[in-house]
Design a protein around this motif. Structure first.
Motif, PDB file in Angstrom:
ATOM      1  N   GLY A   1      56.182  38.294  31.802  1.00 60.72           N
ATOM      2  CA  GLY A   1      56.141  39.679  32.263  1.00 60.72           C
ATOM      3  C   GLY A   1      54.726  40.225  32.272  1.00 60.72           C
ATOM      4  O   GLY A   1      54.316  40.927  33.205  1.00 60.72           O
ATOM      5  N   GLY A   2      53.965  39.898  31.211  1.00 66.71           N
ATOM      6  CA  GLY A   2      52.579  40.341  31.147  1.00 66.71           C
ATOM      7  C   GLY A   2      51.732  39.743  32.255  1.00 66.71           C
ATOM      8  O   GLY A   2      50.926  40.447  32.893  1.00 66.71           O
ATOM      9  N   LEU A   3      51.928  38.442  32.515  1.00 69.99           N
ATOM     10  CA  LEU A   3      51.165  37.790  33.579  1.00 69.99           C
ATOM     11  C   LEU A   3      51.560  38.333  34.950  1.00 69.99           C
ATOM     12  O   LEU A   3      50.711  38.530  35.819  1.00 69.99           O
ATOM     13  CB  LEU A   3      51.391  36.272  33.519  1.00 69.99           C
ATOM     14  N   GLY A   4      52.860  38.593  35.132  1.00 64.80           N
ATOM     15  CA  GLY A   4      53.312  39.162  36.402  1.00 64.80           C
ATOM     16  C   GLY A   4      52.737  40.538  36.634  1.00 64.80           C
ATOM     17  O   GLY A   4      52.303  40.871  37.747  1.00 64.80           O
ATOM     18  N   ALA A   5      52.717  41.367  35.588  1.00 64.80           N
ATOM     19  CA  ALA A   5      52.174  42.722  35.708  1.00 64.80           C
ATOM     20  C   ALA A   5      50.673  42.677  35.993  1.00 64.80           C
ATOM     21  O   ALA A   5      50.162  43.434  36.838  1.00 64.80           O
ATOM     22  CB  ALA A   5      52.451  43.506  34.436  1.00 64.80           C
ATOM     23  N   LEU A   6      49.971  41.779  35.297  1.00 61.30           N
ATOM     24  CA  LEU A   6      48.524  41.659  35.498  1.00 61.30           C
ATOM     25  C   LEU A   6      48.209  41.235  36.929  1.00 61.30           C
ATOM     26  O   LEU A   6      47.321  41.811  37.586  1.00 61.30           O
ATOM     27  CB  LEU A   6      47.954  40.639  34.503  1.00 61.30           C
ATOM     28  N   ALA A   7      48.944  40.260  37.435  1.00 64.67           N
ATOM     29  CA  ALA A   7      48.719  39.802  38.810  1.00 64.67           C
ATOM     30  C   ALA A   7      49.080  40.884  39.822  1.00 64.67           C
ATOM     31  O   ALA A   7      48.408  41.037  40.848  1.00 64.67           O
ATOM     32  CB  ALA A   7      49.528  38.528  39.067  1.00 64.67           C
ATOM     33  N   SER A   8      50.145  41.653  39.538  1.00 60.62           N
ATOM     34  CA  SER A   8      50.543  42.729  40.453  1.00 60.62           C
ATOM     35  C   SER A   8      49.467  43.796  40.551  1.00 60.62           C
ATOM     36  O   SER A   8      49.092  44.240  41.649  1.00 60.62           O
ATOM     37  CB  SER A   8      51.856  43.361  39.977  1.00 60.62           C
ATOM     38  N   LEU A   9      48.954  44.234  39.415  1.00 55.00           N
ATOM     39  CA  LEU A   9      47.910  45.246  39.411  1.00 55.00           C
ATOM     40  C   LEU A   9      46.643  44.739  40.089  1.00 55.00           C
ATOM     41  O   LEU A   9      45.993  45.467  40.853  1.00 55.00           O
ATOM     42  CB  LEU A   9      47.603  45.674  37.971  1.00 55.00           C
ATOM     43  N   ALA A  10      46.306  43.479  39.800  1.00 52.43           N
ATOM     44  CA  ALA A  10      45.105  42.903  40.409  1.00 52.43           C
ATOM     45  C   ALA A  10      45.260  42.790  41.922  1.00 52.43           C
ATOM     46  O   ALA A  10      44.308  43.055  42.679  1.00 52.43           O
ATOM     47  CB  ALA A  10      44.820  41.531  39.800  1.00 52.43           C
ATOM     48  N   SER A  11      46.448  42.417  42.384  1.00 55.34           N
ATOM     49  CA  SER A  11      46.658  42.287  43.828  1.00 55.34           C
ATOM     50  C   SER A  11      46.523  43.640  44.523  1.00 55.34           C
ATOM     51  O   SER A  11      45.953  43.730  45.616  1.00 55.34           O
ATOM     52  CB  SER A  11      48.024  41.657  44.111  1.00 55.34           C
ATOM     53  N   LEU A  12      47.005  44.702  43.893  1.00 52.50           N
ATOM     54  CA  LEU A  12      46.855  46.042  44.469  1.00 52.50           C
ATOM     55  C   LEU A  12      45.380  46.444  44.551  1.00 52.50           C
ATOM     56  O   LEU A  12      44.927  47.005  45.559  1.00 52.50           O
ATOM     57  CB  LEU A  12      47.641  47.061  43.650  1.00 52.50           C
ATOM     58  N   ALA A  13      44.650  46.165  43.481  1.00 55.81           N
ATOM     59  CA  ALA A  13      43.220  46.494  43.470  1.00 55.81           C
ATOM     60  C   ALA A  13      42.476  45.724  44.558  1.00 55.81           C
ATOM     61  O   ALA A  13      41.621  46.283  45.272  1.00 55.81           O
ATOM     62  CB  ALA A  13      42.633  46.190  42.097  1.00 55.81           C
ATOM     63  N   VAL A  14      42.795  44.450  44.701  1.00 49.29           N
ATOM     64  CA  VAL A  14      42.110  43.630  45.698  1.00 49.29           C
ATOM     65  C   VAL A  14      42.492  44.057  47.113  1.00 49.29           C
ATOM     66  O   VAL A  14      41.663  44.033  48.027  1.00 49.29           O
ATOM     67  CB  VAL A  14      42.409  42.135  45.459  1.00 49.29           C
ATOM     68  N   LEU A  15      43.736  44.468  47.316  1.00 49.95           N
ATOM     69  CA  LEU A  15      44.126  44.980  48.632  1.00 49.95           C
ATOM     70  C   LEU A  15      43.335  46.235  48.992  1.00 49.95           C
ATOM     71  O   LEU A  15      42.972  46.435  50.166  1.00 49.95           O
ATOM     72  CB  LEU A  15      45.628  45.282  48.644  1.00 49.95           C
ATOM     73  N   MET A  16      43.043  47.078  48.015  1.00 50.86           N
ATOM     74  CA  MET A  16      42.202  48.249  48.273  1.00 50.86           C
ATOM     75  C   MET A  16      40.796  47.818  48.677  1.00 50.86           C
ATOM     76  O   MET A  16      40.170  48.446  49.547  1.00 50.86           O
ATOM     77  CB  MET A  16      42.166  49.137  47.034  1.00 50.86           C
ATOM     78  N   VAL A  17      40.298  46.755  48.057  1.00 53.45           N
ATOM     79  CA  VAL A  17      38.987  46.213  48.432  1.00 53.45           C
ATOM     80  C   VAL A  17      39.010  45.722  49.879  1.00 53.45           C
ATOM     81  O   VAL A  17      38.064  45.947  50.646  1.00 53.45           O
ATOM     82  CB  VAL A  17      38.592  45.071  47.474  1.00 53.45           C
ATOM     83  N   VAL A  18      40.103  45.051  50.260  1.00 47.35           N
ATOM     84  CA  VAL A  18      40.241  44.567  51.638  1.00 47.35           C
ATOM     85  C   VAL A  18      40.169  45.742  52.609  1.00 47.35           C
ATOM     86  O   VAL A  18      39.410  45.712  53.594  1.00 47.35           O
ATOM     87  CB  VAL A  18      41.582  43.821  51.823  1.00 47.35           C
TER      88      VAL A  18
END
Length: 245
Positions: free
Chosen positions: A206-223
């Motif tokens: 769950g922790g790894l899934g949450a971390l990856a989810s938050l990171a993916s949102l941040a990176v999409l904003m960068v895109v």
């Protein structure tokens, strides 16, 4: 604990901090590995380029060095990311939950470093621009920067400024592409984490899934931000030269 992998991570971090400058200077001017000398030569070469319209040997050497510098850093950061992935896998298998999540967090920093250095290698000239404004400029550089700001504000771009705007657009397009690739990987990691959590109810997944989810949102904003800048780079370049990087 996987001591050999931990030792490898430490070595790679040290290499990342210490090796890029000297390695990039091999076969070139070793003085460029000194940040102060690099900045001095960039400024002198840039002023000449602005007034003549041609990149002289001095500016060319600086840009070529900066390309190699970012290439070395990107390679070392990628190796570090791989080592961290292997370390995280070993820790997860050994049941070290919080250590695994901590390594995953460090891995995200390594991923961001890979992205930034690939961007710098694709467009090393634009990557050098902050060095022009980090400290007080001499009279010749101040005059050149003032002319750049006026041309950008008026929309009347000379040949050198058109080339700079194009390179600045390529700089942000590179980040948009690299970040999009990273976002795809992070979304995949998020899906995997949440699926494993649903199947096992293990908090670490769950922790790894949450971390990856938050990171993916941040990176999409960068895109999104970089794609928008790449589409119309001149206003962003003006904002940079006006201190709004």
């Amino acid at each position: 604990m996987p001591r050999k992998l931990i030792a490898l991570v430490v070595v790679l971090v040290a290499a990342f901090l210490l090796a890029p400058g000297p390695v990039a200077a091999i076969g070139s001017d070793r003085a460029l590995a000194d940040p102060d000398r690099l900045a001095d030569r960039l400024r002198a070469g840039f002023v000449a380029y602005w007034h003549t319209g041609e990149r002289g040997p001095q500016l060319t050497r600086v840009v070529d060095f900066w390309f190699r510098y970012h290439l070395v850093k990107a390679a070392l950061a990628a190796l570090l990311l791989l080592a961290l992935a292997l370390l995280g896998r070993r820790l997860l298998a050994a049941g070290h939950r919080w250590a695994t999540i901590g390594v995953a967090g460090v891995g995200l920093l390594a991923l961001a470093t890979v992205m930034a250095n690939v961007q710098g290698a694709v467009a090393p000239f634009s990557s050098l621009l902050p060095m022009l404004t980090e400290t007080a400029a001499d009279a010749a550089l101040a005059e050149a920067l003032g002319q750049i700001r006026r041309q950008l504000a008026s929309g009347e771009h000379g040949p050198v400024l058109r080339a700079m705007v194009g390179d600045f657009g390529a700089y942000h397009a590179a980040m948009a592409v690299v970040a999009a690739v990273a976002a795809i990987g992070l979304v995949g990691a998020s899906v995997l984490g949440w699926r494993r959590f649903a199947a096992t109810r293990a908090a670490v997944w769950g922790g790894l899934g949450a971390l990856a989810s938050l990171a993916s949102l941040a990176v999409l904003m960068v895109v999104i931000a970089n794609a928008a800048t790449a589409n119309d780079p001149a206003p962003a370049l003006l904002a940079f030269f006006e201190g709004g990087w």
